[in-house]
Each structure stands twice: as structure tokens, then as C-alpha cells.
Design a protein around this motif. Structure first.
Motif, short mmCIF file in Angstrom:
data_model
loop_
_atom_site.label_atom_id
_atom_site.label_comp_id
_atom_site.label_asym_id
_atom_site.label_seq_id
_atom_site.Cartn_x
_atom_site.Cartn_y
_atom_site.Cartn_z
N GLY A 159 0.81 -1.20 0.00
CA GLY A 159 0.00 0.00 0.00
C GLY A 159 0.84 1.25 0.00
O GLY A 159 2.07 1.21 -0.20
N GLU A 160 0.16 2.38 0.24
CA GLU A 160 0.81 3.68 0.19
C GLU A 160 0.52 4.45 1.48
O GLU A 160 -0.62 4.49 1.94
N LEU A 161 1.55 5.02 2.05
CA LEU A 161 1.41 5.82 3.26
C LEU A 161 1.78 7.27 2.96
O LEU A 161 2.66 7.54 2.14
N LYS A 162 1.10 8.17 3.64
CA LYS A 162 1.53 9.57 3.63
C LYS A 162 2.02 9.88 5.04
O LYS A 162 1.29 9.66 6.01
N ILE A 163 3.26 10.36 5.13
CA ILE A 163 3.83 10.62 6.44
C ILE A 163 4.31 12.06 6.54
O ILE A 163 4.63 12.71 5.54
N TRP A 164 4.33 12.55 7.76
CA TRP A 164 4.90 13.86 8.07
C TRP A 164 6.12 13.63 8.95
O TRP A 164 6.05 12.86 9.92
N GLN A 165 7.24 14.27 8.59
CA GLN A 165 8.48 14.10 9.35
C GLN A 165 8.96 15.43 9.87
O GLN A 165 9.04 16.43 9.12
N ASP A 166 9.28 15.45 11.14
CA ASP A 166 9.80 16.66 11.79
C ASP A 166 11.25 16.86 11.37
O ASP A 166 11.99 15.89 11.23
#
Length: 484
Positions: free
Chosen positions: A472-479
Motif C-alpha cells: 500500500g501507500e502511506l503519507k507521512i509527516w516528518q519533523d
């Protein structure tokens, strides 16, 4: 006729800043008549999908448009390529100079004269004056007289001149390292440029590790040759992997293989793109690997990252990649790191210190490999996993958490093994094809398909041996900040 020159540190830094290249290495074909036991190519076979004439011409034009001044032709043996002289003429027509690496076996006087007229800089393979050693290090009989005859023919044709340099390539191994000082002096006396390098632990060399000299012996030879070279007015500080030169190819150059794959350099065979799918400009611009290598002063880990010489030396990135699995690791072959091996991280690596999770919430176990926007993480399903169903099967939500933790592990490893903050902000197109239960060993393949600011799009595949059980596909936010 353009003069062949080495690029200054200032030119290299400016090219990196501007997103330009100064040179490009290219394989026209892997066809070769020698069988060197240290060759960076693992097989003697020739791929069936090598670049066509038009594809070669296209990438050469792209290199010119990116600022390349020099094209370095590797192989295989370039002189076995049927259209070699036509292609050299084409490179010249683009305003770039040509440097050609050859084993010398096919350099007749007529060939040498043709190369001279075309303004080609030639590098001939010569590892030893001992016939048996030269044969062992080339894999063919009578390699020494062939190399010496090639040099003689090139000299008869008019080499070397400022516009048409002649060099000798010698790879330092346990068989020929003692000859290096004598061979260096022999070359200097004849105004032939020495190109001596440490054997890179890759390709066939990994099957012939007995050829790799100890770092301390390399140090002694480097310093001995430095004293000799000072007699000829050449003063330099020894540093690996090249004697008398600094290797920064991955900052201002790249390698295009005979099948169109683009590598940062010969020593890092991690494909950052394919010229059959994208332009060379886009490949180099979008590569995280290339960006990280250009920013090496801030990213190289371990003793190389804290070494007092790091402004002008960062070890061999190829050796670091081949031996540790990490192109930003310290160079294990550098003599300055001989007593600091325990400070160098080697893959695979335990994931415990790479994510903030603690058992039983910690699901991933080890980082197996990492590369261009990608990595592979291992997990063994444990009995205390909080996402187990009543029948000890891994629940569907666990796969999303596994994928998220896998990406966090890879990202933290890239940033000096320090944890960065982040969160999952979206899941898309996740499909399940199988199940996993307690005791199963799974691998998680992660690829960052897009990055915009702090947001990344991650493609994930979860495998049970060779069986795909989820993707699948993930959308992530990285600090941008590290977690203390």
C-alpha cells in the motif's frame, strides 16, 4: 583542442552548488577480453539490453547540457565497442574531451595514432612488472608485454602532451603493493600520469578478499610514494582511496551503465535512476542519495564525520557502502579508522535505537539494507504483539503500524542513527493478500516515491519470504528536529 585538466576543489564545490556536473563516466558495453579478479563488474557476461547508439548520443548530449567538460569511457574494454571511434568523434563535436580506460591489448600503433588525432586521454592498465602478477591480476596470458607494447605505441603516436595525457591505472593489491613506489617513479620519469587506487571491495573482489592489503600497509605505501613524488615537485597529503589525488566523483560526476542505469560512482552501484525512463538532469536533481553525498560534511557518521581531515577527505564512499551497507558510514579501510572499527555501524542493525517505540509496541527488529529512497526492514512476529488476533494472527491494523515503523527506522538511520519525530497522516490503496502469525519472519520493503517539504509518500510491500502479503501507500509527516 581542449586541454585535459583535473578539477579544482573550488570548481567542484561550485558545480555541486549549481547542480552541474563536470564529468560523466559511461560504459558503452561490458564486452571485455580480460578477466580481472578485482573488477567491479560481477559477471563476465554482456547484458542483452545495452544502450543503443541513439541512447548513448542522447545521454552524452544531456551530460554536455549539465556542464560536463569530460567524458570518461569505462567498460568492459572500450576498444571492443564497434562504434568507439565514431562515438569519440561525437563527444568531441559536443565540445567535451575524452578519457578512455583500456587494458591495452588492442592498442596497435594505428589505434594509438587514431586516439591521438582525436585528442583522447588514455589510461592503460598496468599493475605489475612481474609477468606472473600482471597475468594473475588481468586473468589473461602475456598481459605484461601487451600493456608495455600499448604504452610504446601511444608514445610513438605522440603521447603524452598537455592536450593528450597518458596515464597508467594500477590497483593496489597484496600481490603488487610492494612495487608501487618503483612503478610510480618509472612513470614519472616518462611523464606518464600514475593513477593508483585502493582495491574497492565489490564485484569480483568480494570473491578474492585475499587481494585486499591491510590499511596500515596502505598507509605506509601512500606516505612512501608521497616522498618520492615530492622529488618531482608534487606535494600532497596522503588520503584514501587514490594516491596523490582526492576522489570526489560522486559530487561532480556520475556513472551511466551500459544498460542505462545511473550510479553516483562506480563504487556505489545503487541505481538512482534510469536514462530510459527519466532525463539525466531529473535523475541527479531528484536523487536523495546524490543530495546526501553532496552534503557529506554534515551527514557522514562515525569517526570519518569527526575526523580533523573531513574538510578534504571523507574516505572512500564506495568502500563504506560495500562493507557497511551505508554510503554515509565511515570508511572501514581508512588507516585512520584501524583502531575505531567498533565506532562504525554495519548493516544489518538492530532497530531498537532507531525509533522511540518500546516493546511490545516496537514491532520491527532489524534494518537489513538502505539505498536510494529505499530500505528493507525485518520483523519477527512476537507472542506479546498487541495487534494479535485471538488465534495469534497478525491483525490488519498491525501492517500499517509495521510499515510506519519501518520508514521511521530507515529515516533515522540516514540521519546519524538519531530518531526524528514524525506521524502517519494517511493510508491509501492498502491491500492484503495473506496472513502472518506468531513466529513468522517478514520483510518490509519501503520506497519513498515522492517528497514535498516535510510530507512524504511511501510505497510499502510486506513479504513473507517471496510471498507478498500486503502492500500500500502511506503519507507521512516528518519533523526536521531530532527527538532527544
Amino acid at each position: 583542442m581542449k586541454k585535459h585538466v583535473l578539477f579544482s576543489l573550488e570548481e567542484i564545490k561550485q558545480a555541486a552548488k549549481d547542480g552541474r556536473i563536470l564529468s560523466m563516466e559511461i560504459e558503452f558495453s561490458l564486452l571485455c577480453n580480460y578477466r580481472c579478479p578485482y573488477c567491479y563488474v560481477t559477471s563476465n557476461g554482456v547484458p542483452g539490453n545495452e544502450l543503443s547508439r541513439d541512447e548513448i548520443h542522447s545521454v552524452l548530449e544531456q551530460a554536455r547540457d549539465l556542464g560536463a567538460q569530460k567524458i570518461i569511457i569505462l567498460g568492459g574494454e572500450p576498444l571492443m565497442f564497434p562504434e568507439i571511434f565514431e562515438t569519440i568523434d561525437f563527444i568531441n563535436s559536443l565540445g567535451m574531451v575524452v578519457e578512455l580506460f583500456s587494458n591495452g591489448a588492442l592498442i596497435t600503433l594505428e589505434c594509438a595514432e587514431h586516439l591521438f588525432r582525436a585528442g583522447v586521454g588514455v589510461v592503460v592498465k598496468l599493475n605489475s612488472f612481474d609477468p606472473k602478477v600482471q597475468e594473475e591480476l588481468t586473468g589473461v596470458k602475456k598481459a605484461l608485454p601487451k600493456a608495455l607494447q600499448a604504452i610504446k605505441h601511444l608514445q610513438q603516436a605522440g603521447y603524452p602532451t598537455a592536450e593528450r595525457p597518458l596515464a597508467v591505472s594500477s590497483v593496489l593489491t597484496t600481490l603488487n603493493i610492494e612495487e608501487a613506489p618503483m612503478l610510480w617513479r618509472w612513470l614519472r620519469e616518462r611523464h606518464i600520469e600514475p593513477y593508483f587506487e585502493i582495491i574497492t571491495p565489490q564485484g569480483k573482489a568480494m570473491d578474492n578478499k585475499h587481494l585486499m592489503p591491510a590499511p596500515e600497509r596502505l598507509k605506509d605505501i601512500f606516505y612512501e610514494v608521497a616522498e618520492i613524488d615530492a622529488e618531482y615537485g608534487n606535494v600532497w597529503e596522503p588520503q584514501p582511496p587514490l594516491i596523490g589525488e582526492r576522489c570526489m566523483r560522486h559530487i561532480y560526476s556520475c556513472l551511466v551503465t551500459s544498460t542505462g542505469k545511473v550510479f553516483p560512482c562506480v563504487g556505489i552501484p545503487e541505481a538512482i535512476g534510469d536514462i530510459r525512463k527519466n532525463s539525466l538532469r531529473d535523475i541527479l536533481r531528484d536523487s536523495e542519495l546524490v543530495t546526501n553525498l553532496k552534503n557529506h560534511l554534515n551527514l557522514i557518521k562515525g569517526p570519518c564525520g569527526s575526523c580533523e581531515k573531513k574538510e578534504e577527505c571523507y574516505g572512500c564512499r564506495g568502500a563504506a557502502y560495500q562493507l557497511t551497507g551505508d554510503y554515509l558510514a565511515s570508511d572501514p579501510l581508512c588507516w585512520r579508522n584501524s583502531d575505531k572499527q567498533d565506532e562504525i555501524d554495519f548493516l544489518p542493525m538492530d532497530a531498537t535505537n532507531l525509533v522511540p517505540h518500546k516493546p511490545p509496541a516496537l514491532l520491527v527488529d532489524r534494518l537489513l539494507s538502505q539505498g536510494e529512497r529505499s530500505g528493507v526492514v525485518e520483523i519477527v512476529v512476537k507472542p506479546d504483539c498487541p495487534w494479535l488476533t485471538d488465534d495469534d494472527m497478525l491483525g490488519k491494523p498491525a501492517y500499517i503500524e509495521i510499515a510506519s515503523q519501518a520508514m521511521a527506522v530507515i529515516d533515522s538511520f540516514m540521519f546519524r542513527n538519531q530518531v526524528r519525530g514524525g506521524m502517519l497522516v494517511g493510508v491509501k490503496k492498502f491491500r492484503f493478500y495473506g496472513d502472518a502469525s506468531v513466529g513468522d519472519s517478514l520483510t518490509v520493503e519501503v520506497f519513498k516515491s515522492a517528497q514535498l517539504g516535510n510530507i512524504g509518500i511511501i510505497d510499502v510491500k510486506i513479504m513473507d519470504n517471496d510471498k507478498l502479503i500486503a502492500e500500500g501507500e502511506l503519507k507521512i509527516w516528518q519533523d526536521e528536529q531530532l527527538v532527544v
